[in-house]
Design an enzyme around this catalytic site. Structure first.
Site, PDB file in Angstrom:
ATOM      1  N   HIS A  85      59.594  29.726   3.688  1.00 50.97           N
ATOM      2  CA  HIS A  85      59.619  29.828   2.217  1.00 50.97           C
ATOM      3  C   HIS A  85      61.037  29.631   1.672  1.00 50.97           C
ATOM      4  CE1 HIS A  85      55.988  32.695   2.948  1.00 50.97           C
ATOM      5  NE2 HIS A  85      55.689  31.436   3.195  1.00 50.97           N
ATOM      6  N   HIS A 242      50.168  27.529  -1.801  1.00 51.28           N
ATOM      7  CA  HIS A 242      51.039  28.142  -0.802  1.00 51.28           C
ATOM      8  C   HIS A 242      51.127  27.278   0.459  1.00 51.28           C
ATOM      9  CE1 HIS A 242      53.489  31.189   0.981  1.00 51.28           C
ATOM     10  NE2 HIS A 242      52.853  30.936   2.102  1.00 51.28           N
ATOM     11  N   ASP A 246      54.493  25.989   2.258  1.00 46.79           N
ATOM     12  CA  ASP A 246      54.772  26.091   3.698  1.00 46.79           C
ATOM     13  C   ASP A 246      55.130  24.723   4.283  1.00 46.79           C
ATOM     14  OD1 ASP A 246      54.330  28.823   3.972  1.00 46.79           O
ATOM     15  OD2 ASP A 246      52.250  28.596   4.623  1.00 46.79           O
ATOM     16  N   HIS A 269      51.535  25.613  10.142  1.00 48.12           N
ATOM     17  CA  HIS A 269      52.873  25.450  10.724  1.00 48.12           C
ATOM     18  C   HIS A 269      52.842  24.638  12.020  1.00 48.12           C
ATOM     19  CE1 HIS A 269      54.280  28.187   7.734  1.00 48.12           C
ATOM     20  NE2 HIS A 269      53.550  29.176   8.198  1.00 48.12           N
TER      21      HIS A 269
HETATM   22 ZN    ZN Z   1      53.856  30.773   3.906  1.00 54.94          ZN
END
Ligand code: ZN
Length: 318
Positions: A85, A242, A246, A269
């Site tokens: 973030h 969000h 990311d 991720h």
């Molecule tokens: Zn995040």
């Protein structure tokens, strides 16, 4: 000039100090975001337990973990978790160079979004440096598939993200946003979107040593069909917003702003990192290009010109 992004590299106008809690460690943490010279890039300086500190560049080569958050490590035991973030805020606002001093092993979660980082950066503004801004220009398609998920980088004269999530719950379901990323769109559309987690996973996460610092103050906690946080959602589709945040943080580990479009479905991720690693592993898939000065824009360098910089990071006031 606050927030001006052009053909030259930037750093922070002055030092920023923030304190908070690691969402996974639950530990208190202080960070200082310090101005840095041109071509430094974004670097962490870990001061925990080490008088001299350990520097780790925000670079995909140093990724040591992609479970629930992105972790950077030096291979000798020093690591910093949940970098995404903060890196998203720096990259999203066009900060090319900064030294991030941190006294713990996890970036503070703040309110679960990039909002507090953005406010802090906007308070000090950006300083332009003499070094020309360089971009990592994607030259051909790089695609990584993982079961029913994929991530794909393609050539693009700007930075564009197209992210779709698909949760089998009535509350989230399928959400998709595609958006040109620049400081304005980042601030308006993405920076305030918070991290989220399912109530049913909490006990499992805690027993595995994750989410020890999670609370309603920093995480959207959801069930199949409702948000448990009393204040509710900031955007109806806060979840996919969000995920874009990311992805911007994870792709900041290219080390330079990307000239590319990134599309991902059901990613995270792990996939973001896999795509970036695949890109960097293929030297024919990318090239570093330099933004030219505005005065030279009209000459129309087909490949390198400031048009690219303007498209990706046009002058931005706010
Ligand atoms: Zn995040």
């Amino acid at each position: 000039m606050k927030g001006f992004i052009g053909a030259r590299q930037t750093t922070l106008g002055s030092e920023i100090s923030l304190t908070g809690t690691g969402v996974h460690s639950g530990a208190p943490v202080s960070i200082a975001l310090c101005p840095a010279d041109g071509d430094t890039g974004l670097r962490f300086l870990l001061s925990n337990g080490n008088a001299d500190g350990t520097e780790i560049a925000a670079d995909q080569r140093w990724v040591t973990g992609v479970t629930l958050c992105t972790v950077l490590g030096d291979g000798n035991g020093a690591s910093v978790a949940t970098v995404e973030h903060l890196l998203a805020a720096l990259r999203g606002l066009g900060v090319d160079n900064a030294l991030i001093e941190i006294d713990s092993s996890e970036v503070p979660i703040m309110d679960g979004s990039a909002s507090r980082f953005v406010e802090a950066i906007d308070e000090v503004g950006l300083a332009e440096l003499d070094s020309p801004r360089r971009f990592l220009k994607v030259l051909k398609k790089i695609r990584v598939e993982d079961g029913g998920a994929f991530g794909e980088l393609t050539p693009h004269n700007g930075f564009h993200l197209d992210v779709e999530i698909d949760f089998d719950t009535p509350l989230i379901g399928t959400q998709r946003i595609d958006i040109d990323i620049n400081p304005g769109s980042f601030r308006r559309e993405l920076a305030r979107a918070r991290t989220f987690g399912f109530m049913k996973d909490v006990a499992k996460l805690w027993s595995a040593g994750y989410a020890l610092g999670a609370s309603f103050a920093n995480t959207l906690v959801v069930t199949e069909d409702r948000v448990l946080n009393p204040e509710g959602l900031r955007f109806a589709d806060e979840f996919v917003r969000h995920k874009i945040l990311d992805a911007i943080g994870d792709l900041a580990l290219a080390g330079q702003p990307l000239l590319a479009a990134y599309r991902t479905i059901r990613g995270g991720h792990k996939l973001n990192h896999a795509v970036l690693s695949a890109l960097m592993a293929d030297p024919s898939a990318w090239r570093v290009v330099e933004a030219s000065e505005p005065a030279r824009r009209t000459r129309g360098h087909a490949d390198v010109g400031a048009g690219l910089a303007a498209a990706a990071y046009g002058p931005e006031m706010s």
